[in-house]
Design a protein around this motif. Structure first.
Motif, short mmCIF file in Angstrom:
data_model
loop_
_atom_site.label_atom_id
_atom_site.label_comp_id
_atom_site.label_asym_id
_atom_site.label_seq_id
_atom_site.Cartn_x
_atom_site.Cartn_y
_atom_site.Cartn_z
N PRO A 1 0.82 -1.21 0.00
CA PRO A 1 0.00 0.00 0.00
C PRO A 1 0.86 1.26 0.00
O PRO A 1 2.04 1.23 0.34
N LEU A 2 0.22 2.38 -0.38
CA LEU A 2 0.91 3.66 -0.37
C LEU A 2 1.30 4.02 1.05
O LEU A 2 0.64 3.63 2.01
N GLY B 1 5.51 13.75 5.57
CA GLY B 1 4.33 14.57 5.23
C GLY B 1 3.88 14.47 3.80
O GLY B 1 3.03 15.24 3.36
N GLU B 2 4.43 13.51 3.04
CA GLU B 2 4.05 13.35 1.64
C GLU B 2 3.74 11.89 1.32
O GLU B 2 4.29 10.98 1.94
N VAL B 3 2.89 11.71 0.35
CA VAL B 3 2.60 10.39 -0.20
C VAL B 3 3.20 10.38 -1.61
O VAL B 3 2.82 11.19 -2.45
N ARG C 1 -7.18 6.31 5.21
CA ARG C 1 -7.94 5.22 4.56
C ARG C 1 -8.39 5.73 3.21
O ARG C 1 -9.40 6.41 3.11
N SER C 2 -7.61 5.42 2.22
CA SER C 2 -7.92 5.92 0.87
C SER C 2 -7.62 4.86 -0.18
O SER C 2 -6.93 3.88 0.09
N ASP C 3 -8.14 5.09 -1.35
CA ASP C 3 -7.89 4.22 -2.50
C ASP C 3 -7.33 5.08 -3.63
O ASP C 3 -7.78 6.21 -3.84
N LEU C 4 -6.37 4.53 -4.35
CA LEU C 4 -5.83 5.20 -5.52
C LEU C 4 -6.58 4.71 -6.74
O LEU C 4 -6.65 3.50 -6.99
N VAL C 5 -7.18 5.63 -7.47
CA VAL C 5 -7.85 5.31 -8.73
C VAL C 5 -7.20 6.13 -9.83
O VAL C 5 -6.58 7.17 -9.56
#
Length: 118
Positions: free
Chosen positions: A16-17, A22-24, A96-100
């Protein structure tokens, strides 16, 4: 291109990411199969982090077919690959996120069309 959207492949790293400093950071490697990419098409890919309270779009990537007269990366009708890297400032909602990947195609002067990413 819409009919064959499920034949495009994407590989995201890290998975996962992760948040660091402080950055993704996101790296995507993609592959278009033979006979997918229209020679006159411009395809804009916009990686997007979706989460409960909203979404954050990363920098878009513009790809083009071999007959397009522009300065974007060319994907040939015989297939091709691309590499993409970007980063976005982290906020707690992204926990809690998803990459689209949003895809929008335009052929010549026709109206751009959204394509459902695989």
């Amino acid at each position: 291109m819409q009919d064959k959207a499920n034949t495009v492949s994407f590989n995201v790293t890290p998975n996962p990411l992760e948040m660091h400093g402080g950055e993704v950071k996101v790296t995507i490697k993609g592959k278009f199969p033979e006979k997918y990419f229209n020679k006159n098409a411009v395809l804009t890919l916009t990686p997007t982090l979706k989460y409960a309270t909203g979404e954050t779009e990363l920098d878009p990537l513009v790809l083009q077919g071999e007959n397009v007269k522009a300065n974007n990366q060319v994907i040939k009708y015989t297939g091709g690959e691309f590499n993409y890297s970007s980063k976005v400032a982290y906020n707690e909602a992204m926990r809690r996120s998803d990459l689209v990947i949003k895809m929008k195609a335009q052929i010549k002067d026709k109206t751009p069309v959204d394509i459902a990413a695989p």
